[in-house]
Design a protein around this motif. Sequence first.
Motif, PDB file in Angstrom:
ATOM      1  N   SER A 228       0.828  -1.214   0.000  1.00 19.10           N
ATOM      2  CA  SER A 228       0.000   0.000   0.000  1.00 19.10           C
ATOM      3  C   SER A 228       0.855   1.254   0.000  1.00 19.10           C
ATOM      4  O   SER A 228       0.533   2.244  -0.664  1.00 19.10           O
ATOM      5  N   THR A 273      -9.142   4.881  -3.769  1.00 19.33           N
ATOM      6  CA  THR A 273      -8.894   3.649  -2.999  1.00 19.33           C
ATOM      7  C   THR A 273     -10.177   3.196  -2.303  1.00 19.33           C
ATOM      8  O   THR A 273     -10.306   3.343  -1.090  1.00 19.33           O
ATOM      9  N   PRO A 274     -11.139   2.658  -3.032  1.00 21.69           N
ATOM     10  CA  PRO A 274     -12.377   2.192  -2.374  1.00 21.69           C
ATOM     11  C   PRO A 274     -12.111   1.001  -1.463  1.00 21.69           C
ATOM     12  O   PRO A 274     -11.243   0.175  -1.733  1.00 21.69           O
ATOM     13  N   HIS A 275     -12.878   0.924  -0.380  1.00 19.63           N
ATOM     14  CA  HIS A 275     -12.768  -0.202   0.553  1.00 19.63           C
ATOM     15  C   HIS A 275     -13.364  -1.450  -0.085  1.00 19.63           C
ATOM     16  O   HIS A 275     -14.197  -1.362  -1.000  1.00 19.63           O
ATOM     17  N   HIS A 276     -12.948  -2.627   0.410  1.00 21.30           N
ATOM     18  CA  HIS A 276     -13.424  -3.856  -0.238  1.00 21.30           C
ATOM     19  C   HIS A 276     -14.896  -4.156   0.041  1.00 21.30           C
ATOM     20  O   HIS A 276     -15.438  -5.133  -0.491  1.00 21.30           O
ATOM     21  N   THR A 277     -15.556  -3.324   0.856  1.00 20.74           N
ATOM     22  CA  THR A 277     -17.006  -3.484   1.065  1.00 20.74           C
ATOM     23  C   THR A 277     -17.819  -2.673   0.052  1.00 20.74           C
ATOM     24  O   THR A 277     -19.041  -2.614   0.156  1.00 20.74           O
ATOM     25  N   GLU A 294     -16.589   4.981  -8.517  1.00 17.44           N
ATOM     26  CA  GLU A 294     -15.162   5.049  -8.237  1.00 17.44           C
ATOM     27  C   GLU A 294     -14.319   4.830  -9.496  1.00 17.44           C
ATOM     28  O   GLU A 294     -13.249   5.414  -9.645  1.00 17.44           O
ATOM     29  N   ASP A 306      -6.908  -2.473  -2.662  1.00 16.08           N
ATOM     30  CA  ASP A 306      -6.117  -3.185  -1.664  1.00 16.08           C
ATOM     31  C   ASP A 306      -6.889  -4.409  -1.194  1.00 16.08           C
ATOM     32  O   ASP A 306      -8.119  -4.399  -1.173  1.00 16.08           O
ATOM     33  N   GLU A 307      -6.161  -5.455  -0.810  1.00 14.92           N
ATOM     34  CA  GLU A 307      -6.786  -6.724  -0.411  1.00 14.92           C
ATOM     35  C   GLU A 307      -7.728  -7.205  -1.524  1.00 14.92           C
ATOM     36  O   GLU A 307      -8.917  -7.436  -1.313  1.00 14.92           O
ATOM     37  N   GLU A 310     -10.482  -9.892  -1.291  1.00  6.79           N
ATOM     38  CA  GLU A 310     -11.538  -9.652  -0.313  1.00  6.79           C
ATOM     39  C   GLU A 310     -12.742  -8.937  -0.927  1.00  6.79           C
ATOM     40  O   GLU A 310     -13.810  -8.894  -0.324  1.00  6.79           O
TER      41      GLU A 310
END
Length: 514
Positions: A228, A273-277, A294, A306-307, A310
Motif C-alpha cells: 500500500s 482507494t475504495p474499501h473492499h465493502t 469510483e 487493496d486486499e 476480499e
Amino acid sequence: MLTKIYSASIQGIDAFPVTIETDSGQGAIFSIVGLPDTAVKESHQRMVSAITHSGVKFPRKGVTINLAPADIKKEGAAFDLPMAIGVLTSNGLVPCENLADFMMMGELSLDGSVLPVKGALPMAVKARELGFKKLIVPEANVTEAAVVNKIEVYGVKSLGEAIALVGGCSDLQPTAINTREIFAADSEGFDFDFSEVKGQDSVKRAFEVACAGGHNILMIGPPGAGKSMMAKRIPSILPPLSLAEALETTKIHSVAGKLSRGSMLMTHRPFRTPHHTVSPVALVGGGTSPMPGEISLAHNGVLFLDEFPEFPRQVLEVLRQPIEDRVITVSRAKYTVNYPASFMLVASMNPCPCGYYGHPTKACTCAPGAVARYMNRISGPLLDRIDLQVEIQPVAFDDMANTTPAESSAEIRKRVIAARAIQQLRFQGEKGIHCNAQMNSRLLHKYAWPDEEGLAKLKDRMTKLNMSARAFDRILRVARTVADLDGSDRVLARHIAEAIGYRSLDRANYGKTF
C-alpha cells in the motif's frame, strides 16, 4: 408576462441546456411543470423566503414555470436561482432586457444566500458552447467555472446580488483566471515520493514499466511488505495531466460533488482507494440519481484495490468491461448515461489467507488447498487483463537501516515521460490508442514482435513455466514498454526476459516460484 431564463442540468458528465419559462397571470396557483423532481418542486418555499429576505415582496399572482425540454427529468436545487429571477422578471420587478445574455444556476437558502451546486464546470462549458456572454454561479463555484475562457463568470453570494447583476445596476466584476499558468505551477509536488522507499528496487522497476506503458499491475506479498505504501506513490511517477485531461477529470469530480470550495482544475492524477465493502453500483456508477462511480472518479488516474481477493466476486467482475473499453455505459429503465473510465488498475493481495505463503522466515499456517481457493477468488478473465504480476518480499534490515536516499520520483518520472513520448509518436495515427497497454493484435505484430532470439526465449519460457496462452500478448505488450524505456526500436531478448519475469503469478506456475 412571459419570460425565459436559461440554465443547465447534468446528464452523465455533460450538461444540457434548460429553458425556464415563467408566466404570471390571474389566480393564485403556483405550479412547476416539465418533469421536476421533489427537490425542484420544493423550491417554491425556498423562493418565497429568499425573495422576501432580499427586500422584495413575493408576487401574489398565479405563476406557471415550465422547465424545457419537458420530456427530460430535472433534478436538484440548482434551478432555484434562475426560477426566482424568472418569477421576478415575469412580474416586472426586475428588468428583463439582457436576460438572453445570461445562463445561471444556484441553490437558494431561506435567507436569500446562494449555495453551491454540483456540475458548475460542465455547465460553464455548455454555456460557452451555446454562445452565452455571461454566467452566474454561486460564489463557492466561481473559481471552478472560471477556468472556462471566452465567457464572463460571475460569482454571487445572494439573490440580491444576482438581481442587481441581471438588472444592470451592479459593480460586480467577472472572475478571471489564467488557467495555463495556475495549471503549470501546481502540476508538480506530491505528498509521497519513492525516495522514501527503502529497498524494493525490483518492485520500483515494475512500477516504472507499468506507468510507462499504462499497464495494470498486481502486487502479491506478505503483510508489512510495503504494498500500500508504494502504491500511494504511483501518481508521483505518472506523466503529468494535459490540459484537456485535467478539464475532463475535473468535470467528473464536479458532477460527483467531490471538489472542495474554491477548487479550480485538478492538476494531479486522481488516486482512488475504495474499501473492499464497496458495492457494484458505487464502483461503476448509476443509482436513482445517476452519479459517477469510483471507476470514473479514477479516470486518467489510478484505481487502487487493496486486499484484492476480499472484494466480492460480483464487484470484481464489473471491472472487466471498463478495463477493456475504457468507458462505462450505465443503462437503467429511466436513463442511459456514459461515463469515461480510462484508468490504471493497481491491486494488491496477500499470497494466502494467513499471508505468509512463501515468506522467507515465517511458515504458512493455511490448510491444504487454501492457497488455490484464495487465488480462485480472482477470475481468469480478470487476471487476464492485468499485465504485470509482481511478487514482493519483506524489506531486509540492511535496506531499512540504509540512510542513503533512494532514487526520487522525479528521476523515475523523467524516464516514464520519455517512454510515453515515444508511444504518442508511434500511435498518432491510431484512433483510441495512446499507450502500449492498449495495443491490439495487429499493433502487437507491427510494433512489438521480437527478434528471433527473443521469440525463441519466449517459446522456451512459456513451455517450461507452463504459461497460459493469454500470457503471450501481455508479455509482448510489456516487452514493448521495456524496449521504449531502453530506447530500443526493436524488442530484444533481454526485453522479453524482463517481461516474462512480471508473469510469475500465472495460474499454471503459481506456488512454484516462491
